[in-house]
Design a protein around this motif. Structure first.
Motif, PDB file in Angstrom:
ATOM      1  N   ILE B 145       0.837  -1.197   0.000  1.00  0.00           N
ATOM      2  CA  ILE B 145       0.000   0.000   0.000  1.00  0.00           C
ATOM      3  C   ILE B 145       0.876   1.253   0.000  1.00  0.00           C
ATOM      4  O   ILE B 145       0.585   2.225  -0.704  1.00  0.00           O
ATOM      5  N   VAL B 146       1.986   1.229   0.761  1.00  0.00           N
ATOM      6  CA  VAL B 146       2.883   2.395   0.764  1.00  0.00           C
ATOM      7  C   VAL B 146       3.422   2.630  -0.651  1.00  0.00           C
ATOM      8  O   VAL B 146       3.347   3.737  -1.192  1.00  0.00           O
ATOM      9  N   ILE B 147       3.932   1.556  -1.286  1.00  0.00           N
ATOM     10  CA  ILE B 147       4.487   1.725  -2.638  1.00  0.00           C
ATOM     11  C   ILE B 147       3.390   2.114  -3.625  1.00  0.00           C
ATOM     12  O   ILE B 147       3.562   2.999  -4.459  1.00  0.00           O
ATOM     13  N   GLY B 148       2.222   1.471  -3.497  1.00  0.00           N
ATOM     14  CA  GLY B 148       1.102   1.792  -4.382  1.00  0.00           C
ATOM     15  C   GLY B 148       0.694   3.247  -4.252  1.00  0.00           C
ATOM     16  O   GLY B 148       0.441   3.927  -5.248  1.00  0.00           O
ATOM     17  N   ALA B 149       0.665   3.758  -3.015  1.00  0.00           N
ATOM     18  CA  ALA B 149       0.253   5.146  -2.799  1.00  0.00           C
ATOM     19  C   ALA B 149       1.257   6.102  -3.434  1.00  0.00           C
ATOM     20  O   ALA B 149       0.887   7.051  -4.127  1.00  0.00           O
ATOM     21  N   ILE B 150       2.565   5.828  -3.227  1.00  0.00           N
ATOM     22  CA  ILE B 150       3.576   6.723  -3.801  1.00  0.00           C
ATOM     23  C   ILE B 150       3.486   6.695  -5.326  1.00  0.00           C
ATOM     24  O   ILE B 150       3.506   7.734  -5.990  1.00  0.00           O
ATOM     25  N   ARG B 151       3.347   5.482  -5.890  1.00  0.00           N
ATOM     26  CA  ARG B 151       3.328   5.388  -7.357  1.00  0.00           C
ATOM     27  C   ARG B 151       2.093   6.056  -7.942  1.00  0.00           C
ATOM     28  O   ARG B 151       2.162   6.734  -8.954  1.00  0.00           O
ATOM     29  N   GLU B 152       0.933   5.847  -7.297  1.00  0.00           N
ATOM     30  CA  GLU B 152      -0.278   6.450  -7.862  1.00  0.00           C
ATOM     31  C   GLU B 152      -0.234   7.964  -7.711  1.00  0.00           C
ATOM     32  O   GLU B 152      -0.609   8.701  -8.619  1.00  0.00           O
ATOM     33  N   LEU B 153       0.261   8.445  -6.550  1.00  0.00           N
ATOM     34  CA  LEU B 153       0.283   9.887  -6.306  1.00  0.00           C
ATOM     35  C   LEU B 153       1.189  10.586  -7.314  1.00  0.00           C
ATOM     36  O   LEU B 153       0.808  11.574  -7.931  1.00  0.00           O
ATOM     37  N   PHE B 154       2.401  10.070  -7.496  1.00  0.00           N
ATOM     38  CA  PHE B 154       3.340  10.766  -8.381  1.00  0.00           C
ATOM     39  C   PHE B 154       3.181  10.356  -9.840  1.00  0.00           C
ATOM     40  O   PHE B 154       3.558  11.088 -10.740  1.00  0.00           O
ATOM     41  N   GLY B 155       2.618   9.177 -10.089  1.00  0.00           N
ATOM     42  CA  GLY B 155       2.470   8.731 -11.470  1.00  0.00           C
ATOM     43  C   GLY B 155       1.206   9.256 -12.127  1.00  0.00           C
ATOM     44  O   GLY B 155       1.161   9.493 -13.321  1.00  0.00           O
ATOM     45  N   GLY B 157      -1.121  11.447 -10.065  1.00  0.00           N
ATOM     46  CA  GLY B 157      -1.632  12.596  -9.306  1.00  0.00           C
ATOM     47  C   GLY B 157      -2.878  12.294  -8.508  1.00  0.00           C
ATOM     48  O   GLY B 157      -3.552  13.197  -8.038  1.00  0.00           O
ATOM     49  N   SER B 158      -3.216  10.994  -8.355  1.00  0.00           N
ATOM     50  CA  SER B 158      -4.440  10.680  -7.626  1.00  0.00           C
ATOM     51  C   SER B 158      -4.145   9.677  -6.519  1.00  0.00           C
ATOM     52  O   SER B 158      -3.067   9.090  -6.462  1.00  0.00           O
ATOM     53  N   LEU B 159      -5.101   9.511  -5.621  1.00  0.00           N
ATOM     54  CA  LEU B 159      -5.008   8.487  -4.586  1.00  0.00           C
ATOM     55  C   LEU B 159      -6.347   7.772  -4.536  1.00  0.00           C
ATOM     56  O   LEU B 159      -7.374   8.426  -4.365  1.00  0.00           O
ATOM     57  N   LEU B 160      -6.340   6.452  -4.697  1.00  0.00           N
ATOM     58  CA  LEU B 160      -7.568   5.659  -4.713  1.00  0.00           C
ATOM     59  C   LEU B 160      -8.577   6.215  -5.720  1.00  0.00           C
ATOM     60  O   LEU B 160      -9.772   6.147  -5.515  1.00  0.00           O
ATOM     61  N   GLY B 161      -8.057   6.783  -6.813  1.00  0.00           N
ATOM     62  CA  GLY B 161      -8.936   7.300  -7.848  1.00  0.00           C
ATOM     63  C   GLY B 161      -9.350   8.751  -7.660  1.00  0.00           C
ATOM     64  O   GLY B 161      -9.849   9.377  -8.586  1.00  0.00           O
ATOM     65  N   TYR B 162      -9.147   9.319  -6.460  1.00  0.00           N
ATOM     66  CA  TYR B 162      -9.485  10.737  -6.267  1.00  0.00           C
ATOM     67  C   TYR B 162      -8.307  11.596  -6.684  1.00  0.00           C
ATOM     68  O   TYR B 162      -7.179  11.360  -6.248  1.00  0.00           O
ATOM     69  N   VAL B 164      -5.713  14.153  -6.472  1.00  0.00           N
ATOM     70  CA  VAL B 164      -5.144  14.964  -5.393  1.00  0.00           C
ATOM     71  C   VAL B 164      -4.377  16.130  -5.997  1.00  0.00           C
ATOM     72  O   VAL B 164      -4.514  17.272  -5.573  1.00  0.00           O
ATOM     73  N   LEU B 165      -3.536  15.829  -6.991  1.00  0.00           N
ATOM     74  CA  LEU B 165      -2.775  16.873  -7.673  1.00  0.00           C
ATOM     75  C   LEU B 165      -3.381  17.040  -9.068  1.00  0.00           C
ATOM     76  O   LEU B 165      -3.586  16.052  -9.774  1.00  0.00           O
ATOM     77  N   THR B 166      -3.673  18.282  -9.449  1.00  0.00           N
ATOM     78  CA  THR B 166      -4.241  18.502 -10.779  1.00  0.00           C
ATOM     79  C   THR B 166      -3.116  18.422 -11.808  1.00  0.00           C
ATOM     80  O   THR B 166      -2.126  19.140 -11.705  1.00  0.00           O
ATOM     81  N   THR B 167      -3.268  17.510 -12.784  1.00  0.00           N
ATOM     82  CA  THR B 167      -2.204  17.334 -13.762  1.00  0.00           C
ATOM     83  C   THR B 167      -2.288  18.403 -14.839  1.00  0.00           C
ATOM     84  O   THR B 167      -3.294  19.110 -14.947  1.00  0.00           O
ATOM     85  N   VAL B 168      -1.220  18.497 -15.625  1.00  0.00           N
ATOM     86  CA  VAL B 168      -1.166  19.501 -16.692  1.00  0.00           C
ATOM     87  C   VAL B 168      -2.322  19.294 -17.674  1.00  0.00           C
ATOM     88  O   VAL B 168      -2.957  20.242 -18.122  1.00  0.00           O
ATOM     89  N   ASP B 169      -2.621  18.027 -17.965  1.00  0.00           N
ATOM     90  CA  ASP B 169      -3.714  17.724 -18.898  1.00  0.00           C
ATOM     91  C   ASP B 169      -5.032  18.319 -18.443  1.00  0.00           C
ATOM     92  O   ASP B 169      -5.889  18.682 -19.244  1.00  0.00           O
ATOM     93  N   GLN B 170      -5.218  18.364 -17.121  1.00  0.00           N
ATOM     94  CA  GLN B 170      -6.491  18.864 -16.597  1.00  0.00           C
ATOM     95  C   GLN B 170      -6.420  20.355 -16.292  1.00  0.00           C
ATOM     96  O   GLN B 170      -7.295  20.895 -15.629  1.00  0.00           O
ATOM     97  N   GLY B 171      -5.346  21.010 -16.709  1.00  0.00           N
ATOM     98  CA  GLY B 171      -5.226  22.448 -16.499  1.00  0.00           C
ATOM     99  C   GLY B 171      -4.478  22.829 -15.238  1.00  0.00           C
ATOM    100  O   GLY B 171      -4.422  24.003 -14.876  1.00  0.00           O
ATOM    101  N   GLY B 172      -3.916  21.848 -14.541  1.00  0.00           N
ATOM    102  CA  GLY B 172      -3.173  22.159 -13.316  1.00  0.00           C
ATOM    103  C   GLY B 172      -1.701  22.357 -13.600  1.00  0.00           C
ATOM    104  O   GLY B 172      -1.309  22.682 -14.724  1.00  0.00           O
ATOM    105  N   SER B 173      -0.861  22.138 -12.584  1.00  0.00           N
ATOM    106  CA  SER B 173       0.561  22.414 -12.772  1.00  0.00           C
ATOM    107  C   SER B 173       1.413  21.169 -12.547  1.00  0.00           C
ATOM    108  O   SER B 173       2.623  21.231 -12.610  1.00  0.00           O
ATOM    109  N   THR B 175       3.049  17.729 -13.484  1.00  0.00           N
ATOM    110  CA  THR B 175       3.381  16.849 -14.607  1.00  0.00           C
ATOM    111  C   THR B 175       3.578  15.437 -14.061  1.00  0.00           C
ATOM    112  O   THR B 175       4.472  15.231 -13.257  1.00  0.00           O
ATOM    113  N   PRO B 176       2.743  14.477 -14.460  1.00  0.00           N
ATOM    114  CA  PRO B 176       2.890  13.125 -13.911  1.00  0.00           C
ATOM    115  C   PRO B 176       4.238  12.512 -14.284  1.00  0.00           C
ATOM    116  O   PRO B 176       4.728  12.714 -15.393  1.00  0.00           O
TER     117      PRO B 176
END
Lengths: 266, 220
Positions: B145-155, B157-162, B164-173, B175-176
């Motif tokens: 779960i720790v590795i999964g969380a880090i990979r999903e968050l930085f890869g 920008g989300s956690l459990l599908g929500y 968290v970080l708005t990616t460039v594609d979605q107009g945020g800042s 970059t995955p």
């Protein structure tokens, strides 16, 4: 007097030393029998749920395919909002007489209901094709077919590609293509499943006025009305899509059905 | 069994005796299924259920397992449980089951499961065996779960599908980091995790198997 208590042999078995050969065999048998029960029990009990899932998934994919075709959702609402499912006899090009969608899976388990393909015919690399296929038809208020949805499949670079092809009323224009199953190389061939690539199939024509099937996935950019752009680095996958569409629209695939629909006999 | 013993059987494998970071067991699946928290969670839950059930069943028949075929008996029990779990996932969580693909079936060959049944469940009564299995299952889950969380968050920008970080594609800042979604990143993260744990808990550090040769100044 003989001991009639059924537990006695069981106790005697348990009391045997673990290295006794009979006990080894009996233990192996008992553990296997128990595990067999466990596995087959789970499979049998859960099978209906799994089949329902697969059917729901297929339905969702069809709906998203239909929803992606311009003007189609309005047409769906007019006609009652659902597609008619028909099992067709591929060689004769008409509805199968004795196979229904419910009995199709059972019918396809019999090898008599498959036709093996000669290497010259076997464009899609399938080896053999079923004699029956389940297709979906959408009719307008006059009863004319306005959309035909045909499942197709063929050998890709890494494995079988399954797709759903939607044809417009003239049976010569692609209304949409959806990939339902593929195992191509991620980032290269697997891009065939990307909506951006699939969206270019909309409006592509299949055959020219002389009736010659000209559809192809181009190498590089599409050159005419019959081509879609190829995927760089995935020539084998692009070719597989070309051959699969050509096979299934040809005489061994849905050709007879399409001819029947064009003659308005269906 | 005293309360502290129960507690330590359960808690030890979480960090102090963690099967993944200390014993480096079961890392194949830890690399393959940790691209998102959801898959990591389902994989962890499946493995924990399998290992606890296998511990119970093997512990129950432990006095009657012939030594000659003990591995076969353990594997057949584990494999059957894995098939049952796989069928359940296919029936009730079809999307995640498709993402996990072959890795659920590969729980059978996960050395973590066979390792616990062979070294602990086979020799102990059901309750401690199940606790030990649960502890190890949770230790594995924690790492996944720790590795999964880090990979999903930085890869992604989300956690459990929500998101968290708005990616460039979605107009945020944000970059995955695409590397995070590829298998090598799990190696880097796992290595970093092992290093971090061994820095905090120095007794986990292994002795060097080979000492580097000393440089000789006046070699002939």
């Amino acid at each position: 007097m003989a001991d009639m208590n059924p537990l006695t042999p069981w106790r005697r078995l348990l009391a045997l030393p673990n290295e006794n050969r009979a006990k080894i065999l009996i233990m192996a048998f008992l553990v296997s029998a128990f595990c067999t029960l466990l596995v087959s029990g789970a499979t049998v009990i859960l099978r209906p749920v799994q089949l329902a899932n697969q059917a729901a998934e297929q339905q969702a994919r069809l709906e998203s395919l239909v929803a992606g075709i311009p003007g189609m959702s309005g047409l769906l609402k007019q006609t009652g909002g659902s597609l008619r499912t028909v099992v067709i006899d591929l060689a004769r090009g008409r509805a199968a007489a004795d196979v229904t969608p419910e009995t199709l899976a059972a019918a396809l388990e019999e090898s008599a209901n498959w036709t093996s393909l000669s290497p010259a015919d076997d464009l899609a690399g399938l080896g053999s094709r079923p004699n029956y296929a389940q297709i979906y038809l959408l009719r307008d208020t006059d009863g004319d077919i306005s959309l035909a949805i045909l499942p197709i499949s063929g050998a890709g670079y890494n494995g079988l590609i399954d797709a759903i092809l939607a044809l417009k009323a003239d049976m010569n224009t692609i209304a949409g293509l959806a990939i339902s199953n593929q195992s191509e190389t991620p980032g290269l061939g697997a891009r065939i499943a990307e909506p951006a690539w699939l969206s270019q199939f909309r409006g592509i024509r299949l055959a020219d006025d002389s009736g010659k099937l000209r559809f192809a996935v181009a190498r590089g950019a599409a050159g005419n009305d019959y081509e879609v752009d190829g995927i760089t680095g995935a020539t084998r996958t692009s070719n597989a899509i070309t051959r699969m569409v050509q096979f299934w629209l040809g005489p061994k695939g849905y050709g007879p059905l399409i001819a029947a629909i064009k003659r308005r006999e269906f | 069994m005293s309360r502290t013993a129960i507690l330590s059987t359960l808690v030890d494998p979480l960090i102090r005796q963690n099967p993944v970071t200390l014993q480096i067991l079961g890392i194949c699946s830890a690399l393959a299924v940790t691209t998102s928290v959801a898959t990591a969670l389902v994989m962890s839950a499946s493995l924990t259920v399998v290992i606890v059930m296998a511990a119970l069943m093997i512990s129950l028949i432990r006095h009657h397992i012939p030594n000659a075929i003990r591995l076969i008996i353990q594997i057949i029990i584990i494999a059957s449980l894995v098939i049952v779990i796989d069928q359940c996932l296919q029936a009730y969580l079809p999307d995640i089951s498709r993402k996990l693909s072959v890795f659920v079936s590969l729980i059978t060959t996960n050395c973590l499961v066979l390792g616990r049944t062979e070294s602990f469940s086979r020799l102990n009564p059901p309750l401690p065996a199940m606790l030990d299995a649960l502890g190890n299952g949770l230790g594995y889950s924690l790492v996944l779960i720790v590795i999964g969380a880090i990979r999903e968050l930085f890869g992604a920008g989300s956690l459990l599908g929500y998101q968290v970080l708005t990616t460039v594609d979605q107009g945020g800042s944000f970059t995955p980091l695409n590397l995070m979604l590829l298998a090598p990143s799990a190696f880097f993260l796992l290595g970093g995790l092992v290093w971090a744990i061994r820095t905090v808990v120095p007794e986990q550090t292994e002795e060097l198997e080979h000492t580097p040769p000393e440089m000789e100044a006046n070699r002939e």
